[in-house]
Design a protein around this motif. Structure first.
Motif, PDB file in Angstrom:
ATOM      1  N   LEU A  19      49.948  20.940  53.862  1.00  0.00           N
ATOM      2  CA  LEU A  19      49.456  19.651  54.332  1.00  0.00           C
ATOM      3  C   LEU A  19      48.323  19.853  55.343  1.00  0.00           C
ATOM      4  O   LEU A  19      47.956  20.964  55.693  1.00  0.00           O
ATOM      5  CB  LEU A  19      50.596  18.863  54.982  1.00  0.00           C
ATOM      6  N   GLY A  20      47.788  18.720  55.826  1.00  0.00           N
ATOM      7  CA  GLY A  20      46.827  18.760  56.919  1.00  0.00           C
ATOM      8  C   GLY A  20      45.409  18.435  56.516  1.00  0.00           C
ATOM      9  O   GLY A  20      44.777  19.223  55.800  1.00  0.00           O
ATOM     10  N   VAL A  73      41.384  15.915  47.854  1.00  0.00           N
ATOM     11  CA  VAL A  73      41.579  15.734  49.293  1.00  0.00           C
ATOM     12  C   VAL A  73      42.408  16.890  49.828  1.00  0.00           C
ATOM     13  O   VAL A  73      43.470  17.229  49.282  1.00  0.00           O
ATOM     14  CB  VAL A  73      42.281  14.394  49.579  1.00  0.00           C
ATOM     15  N   LEU A  74      41.914  17.510  50.895  1.00  0.00           N
ATOM     16  CA  LEU A  74      42.663  18.589  51.538  1.00  0.00           C
ATOM     17  C   LEU A  74      44.042  18.080  51.953  1.00  0.00           C
ATOM     18  O   LEU A  74      44.180  16.995  52.517  1.00  0.00           O
ATOM     19  CB  LEU A  74      41.923  19.098  52.774  1.00  0.00           C
ATOM     20  N   THR A 123      49.961   9.903  55.567  1.00  0.00           N
ATOM     21  CA  THR A 123      49.941  10.608  54.281  1.00  0.00           C
ATOM     22  C   THR A 123      50.814  11.858  54.347  1.00  0.00           C
ATOM     23  O   THR A 123      51.565  12.163  53.406  1.00  0.00           O
ATOM     24  CB  THR A 123      48.501  10.996  53.904  1.00  0.00           C
ATOM     25  N   ASP A 124      50.741  12.604  55.443  1.00  0.00           N
ATOM     26  CA  ASP A 124      51.573  13.796  55.606  1.00  0.00           C
ATOM     27  C   ASP A 124      53.056  13.429  55.643  1.00  0.00           C
ATOM     28  O   ASP A 124      53.894  14.079  55.016  1.00  0.00           O
ATOM     29  CB  ASP A 124      51.202  14.531  56.899  1.00  0.00           C
ATOM     30  N   ASP A 175      45.396  22.506  48.815  1.00  0.00           N
ATOM     31  CA  ASP A 175      45.976  22.938  50.086  1.00  0.00           C
ATOM     32  C   ASP A 175      45.069  22.593  51.255  1.00  0.00           C
ATOM     33  O   ASP A 175      43.843  22.709  51.181  1.00  0.00           O
ATOM     34  CB  ASP A 175      46.256  24.441  50.060  1.00  0.00           C
ATOM     35  N   GLY A 176      45.709  22.170  52.351  1.00  0.00           N
ATOM     36  CA  GLY A 176      44.983  21.671  53.508  1.00  0.00           C
ATOM     37  C   GLY A 176      45.001  22.602  54.698  1.00  0.00           C
ATOM     38  O   GLY A 176      45.036  23.828  54.567  1.00  0.00           O
TER      39      GLY A 176
END
Length: 338
Positions: free
Chosen positions: A57-58, A109-110, A39-40, A115-116
């Motif tokens: 991301l993350g 979703v993070l 996904t990233d 933001d993740g």
């Protein structure tokens, strides 16, 4: 607080953020390890369907709790290593009410919708923390992707002795293969990269591997005695692979889509209908899946470290990340160390 922001497709920038304030029901964790997911990679290259820029991301995370809401009666404690269920759900929609928070109507979703975890400190709802139970930070960072695969295997209802074909030997596909094998299935792996098929055979003990550029249907008939697999799982996220998967499915079989792509899902209705096929998607994972994976790791059934092929420091990610898109670098799982 240092952070890494994907500003546009193909571009990262380092930035600074204030230390998050502790809010009711939240915990603040110091991020220790971050797993890099397909996904990233897809978000970075601009092919992730549920994504807007800029975004941090993350979502494959291991962290140390540094602060908790004192008003909460918590089973967690400061200093504890944890992982995070990165799917924030609303709790009131029909999916949440039916015990499926992983496909909540309002899911965030993070690292995708919000933001993740490519930050030093992250504030998350305490209800989404998962006890580390003695696992290392590296192990905990890989619990989420393993749980996604575990959810797919549970959705498929894999039974001992049946033939299960997994298309795609990336991290999610490889984990699905391993978990299907643990469930007692005869697992068949397909991919276009021989190195990944070799990893499936030699590292994970997958008995049957097929390069997807060869006569896949013929090989499957030989392996299954003409029956074809009763479960086909897509973990490629490739439109052509997904649309072709129905041709590999046994009559009466189940076709499970873990992989995700932007375009149309299409195949001839007669091919689908004559098999009385069951078609299902598998999205994210639940706490049950996280706990199952952690249990498997503690029991030694799954060794997440086997999947890690690349490690990098947080300050090197901007320059290293693009190389992970190149198949020649043979990345299976990359880990970022903060």
């Amino acid at each position: 607080m240092k952070t890494l922001i994907c500003t546009t497709p193909g571009n990262f920038e380092y930035g600074l953020q204030a230390m998050p304030a502790l809010q009711a029901g939240q915990a603040i964790i110091r991020i220790r390890k971050i797993g890099v997911c397909g996904t990233d990679l897809h978000a970075f290259e601009g092919t992730q369907p549920y994504f807007n820029y800029p975004r941090i991301l993350g979502h494959e995370l291991a962290g140390e709790i540094v602060a908790l809401d004192a008003a909460d009666s918590s089973t967690f404690r400061a200093g504890e290593l944890v992982t995070v269920i990165p799917y924030e759900n609303c709790g009131v929609c029909i999916a949440c009410r039916n015990g499926k928070p992983n496909c909540c109507e309002q899911i965030a979703v993070l690292g995708v919708h919000k933001d993740g975890g490519m930050v030093e400190f992250l504030s998350v709802p305490e209800r989404l923390l998962v006890h580390g139970n003695g696992l290392s930070a590296e192990q905990l960072a890989l619990v989420e992707p393993l749980s996604v695969s575990a959810h797919g295997i549970r959705r498929a209802g894999v039974q001992p002795g049946e033939f299960v074909m997994v298309m795609g030997a990336g991290p999610i596909g490889l984990a699905a293969m391993e978990l299907a094998r643990i469930a007692g299935a005869n697992v068949i792996a397909t991919d276009i990269q021989d190195k990944r098929l070799q990893f499936a055979r030699e590292t994970l003990g997958i008995p049957f591997t097929i390069n997807a550029a060869t006569d896949v249907a013929g090989r499957l008939r030989g392996i299954t005695g003409g029956d074809m697999p009763t479960v086909v799982i897509d973990a490629t996220g490739n439109q052509k692979a997904i649309n072709n998967g129905i041709y590999f499915l046994a009559h009466g079989g189940r076709y499970v889509l873990i992989g995700l792509q932007k375009d149309l899902l299409q195949f001839p209705h007669p091919e689908f209908h004559k098999r009385e096929s069951t078609l299902m998607s598998s999205r994210n994972a639940t706490r049950e899946d996280f706990e199952q994976v952690i249990r498997y790791i503690r029991e030694g059934k799954v060794q997440p470290e086997k999947y890690i092929t690349h490690r990098v420091k947080f300050g090197e990610v901007k320059h290293t990340f693009p190389s992970w898109l190149d198949p020649r670098n043979e990345v299976i799982k990359a880990i970022i160390d903060i």
